[in-house]
Enzyme design. Structure first.
Site, short mmCIF file in Angstrom:
data_model
loop_
_atom_site.label_atom_id
_atom_site.label_comp_id
_atom_site.label_asym_id
_atom_site.label_seq_id
_atom_site.Cartn_x
_atom_site.Cartn_y
_atom_site.Cartn_z
N HIS A 6 0.84 -1.21 0.00
CA HIS A 6 0.00 0.00 0.00
C HIS A 6 0.88 1.25 0.00
CE1 HIS A 6 -2.71 3.19 1.36
NE2 HIS A 6 -1.95 3.36 2.42
N ASP A 42 7.16 22.21 -25.85
CA ASP A 42 7.09 20.85 -25.32
C ASP A 42 8.17 20.72 -24.27
OD1 ASP A 42 6.96 17.94 -25.01
OD2 ASP A 42 5.90 17.94 -26.93
N TRP A 70 7.36 -0.37 4.09
CA TRP A 70 7.93 0.26 2.88
C TRP A 70 9.37 0.68 3.13
CZ3 TRP A 70 9.52 5.33 1.44
CH2 TRP A 70 9.45 6.28 2.46
N SER A 120 13.12 6.03 -13.63
CA SER A 120 12.08 6.85 -14.24
C SER A 120 12.03 8.24 -13.61
CB SER A 120 10.73 6.14 -14.09
OG SER A 120 9.68 7.05 -14.26
N SER A 121 12.10 8.28 -12.27
CA SER A 121 12.04 9.57 -11.58
C SER A 121 13.21 10.45 -11.94
CB SER A 121 12.05 9.37 -10.07
OG SER A 121 10.91 8.73 -9.66
N HIS A 163 13.84 11.39 3.87
CA HIS A 163 13.28 12.69 4.25
C HIS A 163 13.13 13.64 3.08
CE1 HIS A 163 11.24 14.98 7.15
NE2 HIS A 163 11.71 16.02 6.53
N GLU A 203 12.52 12.73 0.25
CA GLU A 203 11.37 12.15 -0.43
C GLU A 203 10.06 12.77 0.06
OE1 GLU A 203 10.96 10.13 -2.90
OE2 GLU A 203 8.84 9.59 -2.67
N TYR A 262 9.55 15.72 0.94
CA TYR A 262 9.36 17.02 0.28
C TYR A 262 9.18 16.88 -1.21
CZ TYR A 262 10.03 18.57 4.90
OH TYR A 262 9.84 18.73 6.23
N SER A 272 -0.45 27.18 -4.61
CA SER A 272 -0.01 28.57 -4.80
C SER A 272 -0.52 29.15 -6.11
CB SER A 272 1.52 28.66 -4.77
OG SER A 272 2.01 28.18 -3.54
N HIS A 302 15.64 11.99 12.42
CA HIS A 302 14.47 12.14 13.29
C HIS A 302 13.46 11.02 13.05
CE1 HIS A 302 12.44 15.00 10.16
NE2 HIS A 302 12.12 13.76 9.93
N HIS A 303 13.68 10.22 12.00
CA HIS A 303 12.83 9.05 11.79
C HIS A 303 13.31 7.87 12.62
CE1 HIS A 303 10.64 10.68 8.29
NE2 HIS A 303 11.74 11.34 8.09
N THR A 346 8.21 26.35 6.71
CA THR A 346 6.87 25.79 6.47
C THR A 346 5.81 26.77 6.96
OG1 THR A 346 7.86 23.64 6.88
CG2 THR A 346 5.48 23.71 6.71
N LYS A 370 5.25 29.57 4.56
CA LYS A 370 4.38 29.23 3.43
C LYS A 370 2.91 29.28 3.84
CE LYS A 370 5.95 26.74 -0.01
NZ LYS A 370 6.84 27.49 -0.83
N ARG A 395 1.96 0.81 15.38
CA ARG A 395 1.55 0.69 13.99
C ARG A 395 1.95 -0.69 13.46
NH1 ARG A 395 6.13 4.29 10.84
NH2 ARG A 395 5.02 3.58 8.99
#
Ligand SMILES: [Cu+2]
Lengths: 267, 523
Positions: free
Chosen positions: B75, B104, B140, B167-168, B251, B253, B255, B266, B300-301, B326, B329, B448
């Protein structure tokens, strides 16, 4: 239009109410309904609890202010109400304000957090040591100075899990051999694992720590009161990750000694 | 050859399946990306419903724990790598050339390839669920040693990640090349729409972060099959090193998943507030600051792995710093709405919901930054609630805002506003019913990634599951809205909205197959 406005009001209301729940509801009710952290029984858990409440108040207030301003704008500056758009697109003063104020709030939060961390990491001058080893799927406890060690595994019967039997009061939070600790003593816990990473966590005794194969981690516990405290493995460790609970009995000194004697005789 | 032939070729839209297989047209490729993303969104969502069905009540009713772990893992992978990331690349393909006045993308063939890698990659991942031993089941984050234990499904996942990463990276290179080289005369960097800015920053994050993940999973692969011991303590390796490498990717990722959404809203908020975006310059710098900080906060993870005190303090302080840009924004969006003249069409509703609910996720994120408290929050449902407020409410709702905002430009027809509003209200209410109670579950101590739980967690899980099913099925409304808009509906004007800003509104609706063959003039 009325319906639209009601909808906005409703969503504003729900957001605010849910944020206020933690504020307004008395602590005892919260504990019963499981709305907040479990009642702490060690110094570390208490420090964590207080810090948690402090930052939660701060973020709740920030959240309420942000939501209030947004909903005020939504009500006030509507085209349907004939609002004319202003032209401004920046204001150095405003931008400085909302950079500086959050910075100050962060500093206010950082000071007690740093203090709490210093306390937690101080494992010196402990009275005793217990080594905890996680494995798939249970725990092994080793009282290093006492020559006492044993395994601790889930005792909830399969029939309760599959639902053929009614679930007991401590469903999934019960084990054969409890970890027994003396009240008021600083217990240094050493953590490691045999196979994959696990995490040892009893919320009322303090935060969790990973048990990692090939590593020794440490933490400490000094329980202020006697009682039975339950927790679970907190790091995904495979199929039965959900089935490796932890049960700790905190007892007074004489009971602890008697229990130790009993364990030695067993061995 | 002659110009007439070329010109003739120009206006003609190719027919049949080969149009989509061989296309080098940025709009076609954008469409492919968006449909792909939506398909993955539904597949990943179905897996979430398996999870919520199992958690509806304590005990095991629907799946066995091993399959449950596979669902949790796949998932997340599908949603992150299949739905959100390709979704934003779809927006980039459709909108960036039109927003900067380019005909293009800079590298059209590469563009085709970077899309067509995706279906193969995610097929491998879904296939893994059917091989012996099943799919990846270590979460994941695929932490070793658990992920080393897994079967062939883990190898398929590693290949999936390699191909998706490729691809990315190709997509990111293309986006940077386009933005750097193909802006219309007069479109200086500081005149670019914010969506273009956030994407160029995201593209750099992708180029920096994806190879790190590729390296980590390659080491995992050699640990699994070729006798290395990067992460195996028995061979002198270090399982914690994987976590450091993973989160050094992980991390940024976060963002990568959120910045393009910031860009979309925006664009949307100024249009419906009828007022220019507040603090354009600080928006750009805040996005850049967030991107920079994202590379120095990774641990921090993993506060609970047992870091030295100095490490814990460093990562706590650096993480808290992220709150500042943040906050800038969020306050800027609020200031854009302030004293505007707002109307609340579906895109605006989604944009406001993104700001409001992302704020909730941001604030819980601030709570988790506080190391001592995080020792309680870590790996509980509080975290699950937090990142769904960030990724669903930030990225996905932001994307929904973009879909409704640009759908008339893409299809030439107005979408059905009533259905749009239904989609919005059902999504928002069901989302909060699903995920708000999970904050409390986490506080109360529910870990979790467990298929079964103690009885004190039962009530909130019932509520959460009910919300989850409503949330899941509500997404079909979006499918109906989009199909209806493609088939017909009220004709959309070139501007679509009330005097919106941006070059994309200067071309007809639907946008012609080729736009800006001659560069527009930007003042
Ligand atoms: Cu475990």
């Amino acid at each position: 239009m009325i319906i639209n406005r009601l909808k906005h009001l409703l969503s504003a209301g729900t957001a605010l109410v849910s944020m206020l729940v933690l504020w307004a509801v008395p602590a005892s009710v919260q504990a019963e309904w499981g709305l907040n952290l479990q009642r702490p029984v060690t110094e570390i858990a208490r420090v964590q609890y207080d810090l948690h409440m402090l930052i939660m108040y701060i973020v709740t207030v920030i959240g309420i202010i942000v939501f209030a301003i947004m909903f005020y704008s939504i009500f006030k500056f509507r085209k349907s109400k004939g609002a004319q758009p202003a032209k401004f697109s920046h204001s150095t003063k405003a931008e400085v304000i909302w950079t500086v104020i959050p910075t100050l709030i962060l500093i206010v939060m950082a000071v007690p957090s740093t203090k709490a961390l210093l306390l937690m990491e101080d494992t010196t001058e402990s009275d005793m040591v217990v080594k905890v080893t996680g494995y798939q799927w249970g725990w092994h406890y080793d009282y290093m100075e006492e020559d006492v060690s044993f395994f601790s595994k889930l005792t909830t019967p399969q029939s309760q899990i599959t639902g053929t039997e009614t679930k007991g009061e401590n469903y999934l939070l019960e084990v054969d051999n409890h970890l027994v600790l003396p009240v008021g003593q600083k217990v240094r816990i050493l953590l490691t694992a045999r196979d994959v990473i696990h995490a040892w966590w009893v919320p009322q005794l303090g935060g969790k720590k990973d048990a990692i194969p090939g590593f020794i981690n440490e933490m400490w516990i000094r329980a202020d009161e006697t009682g039975t405290f339950r927790g679970q493995c907190a790091e995904l460790c495979g199929k039965d990750h959900g089935y490796m609970p932890i049960v700790v009995d905190v007892v007074d000194e004489s009971q602890y000694q008697a229990w130790l004697d009993g364990q030695r005789n067993k061995g | 050859m002659t110009t007439t032939v070329a010109d003739h070729h120009h206006d003609e839209v190719p027919k049949g399946i080969t149009r989509w297989l061989f296309t080098t047209n940025h709009k076609d490729i954008g469409t492919l990306y968006l449909w792909f993303s939506f398909t993955m969104f539904l597949i990943g969502g179905a897996m979430a419903l398996v999870i919520r069905a199992e958690l509806f009540q304590p005990g095991l009713q629907v799946v066995d724990p091993h399959f449950y772990n596979q669902m949790v893992t796949v998932h997340a992978l599908i949603m992150i790598f299949g739905a959100v990331m390709p979704g934003f690349v779809g927006f980039a393909n459709w909108m960036i050339p039109m927003m900067i006045g380019a005909p293009d993308m800079a590298l059209p063939r590469l563009n085709n390839w970077s899309f067509w890698l995706l279906p193969f990659a995610t097929s491998l991942l879904i296939l893994s669920l059917f091989v012996p031993g099943g799919g990846p089941a270590a979460g994941w984050t695929i932490y070793p040693p658990l992920s080393v234990q897994g079967g062939m499904g883990v190898d398929l996942t590693i290949f999936t990640i390699h191909i998706l990463g490729m691809s990315s990276i190709l997509g990111a290179i293309n986006i940077i090349a386009t933005i750097m080289n193909m802006r219309a005369p007069g479109m200086t960097l500081m005149k670019m729409p914010l969506f273009v800015w956030t994407w160029v920053i995201t593209a750099f994050l992708l180029i920096a972060a994806m190879p790190v993940l590729a390296g980590a999973v390659t080491m995992l692969l050699t640990d699994r099959h070729f006798g290395t011991a990067f992460f195996d303590p028995a061979g002198g390796g270090d399982p914690v090193m994987f976590q450091h490498i993973f989160w050094f990717f992980g991390h940024p990722e976060v963002y990568i998943l959120i910045l393009p959404a910031f860009g979309i809203i925006s664009q949307v908020i100024p249009t419906f507030a009828r007022k220019p975006l507040f603090g354009y310059t600080s928006m750009v710098f805040a996005a850049a600051a967030i991107a920079f900080l994202s590379f120095i906060v990774w641990a921090h993870h993993m506060y609970t792995v047992g870091m030295p005190l100095s490490g814990e303090l460093f990562f706590m302080y650096s993480t808290m710093l992220i709150a500042i840009p943040t906050g800038v924004k969020i306050f800027n969006w609020m200031a854009t709405m302030w004293r505007g003249s707002m109307s609340f069409e579906t895109p605006m509703l989604y944009a406001i919901a993104t700001v409001a609910l992302f704020t909730v996720g941001g604030l819980t994120g601030l709570m988790m930054a506080i190391t001592p408290a995080d020792f309680q929050y870590h790996d509980t449902y509080f975290i699950v609630a937090h990142f769904h407020y960030v990724i669903f409410c930030g990225s996905v709702l932001g994307m929904f805002a973009g879909v409704y905002y640009w759908l008339p430009k893409w299809t030439g027809h107005m979408y059905n506003e009533t259905l749009g509003k239904w989609h919005f209200w059902l999504t928002i209410i069901a989302f909060n019913v699903t995920f708000f109670p999970q904050h409390f579950l986490g506080f109360a101590g529910m870990p979790r990634r467990i298929p079964d739980y103690a009885l004190q967690f039962a009530e909130f899980n019932v509520v959460s599951s009910i919300g989850g099913f409503v949330l899941g099925y509500s997404q079909l409304i979006l499918l109906v809205v989009v199909i209806k808009a493609i088939r017909g509906g009220k004709k959309a004007s070139a501007e679509v909205w009330d005097n919106p800003e941006g070059l994309e509104w200067s071309v007809a609706s639907p946008a012609p197959y080729h736009t800006f063959a001659t560069a527009p003039e930007v003042r």
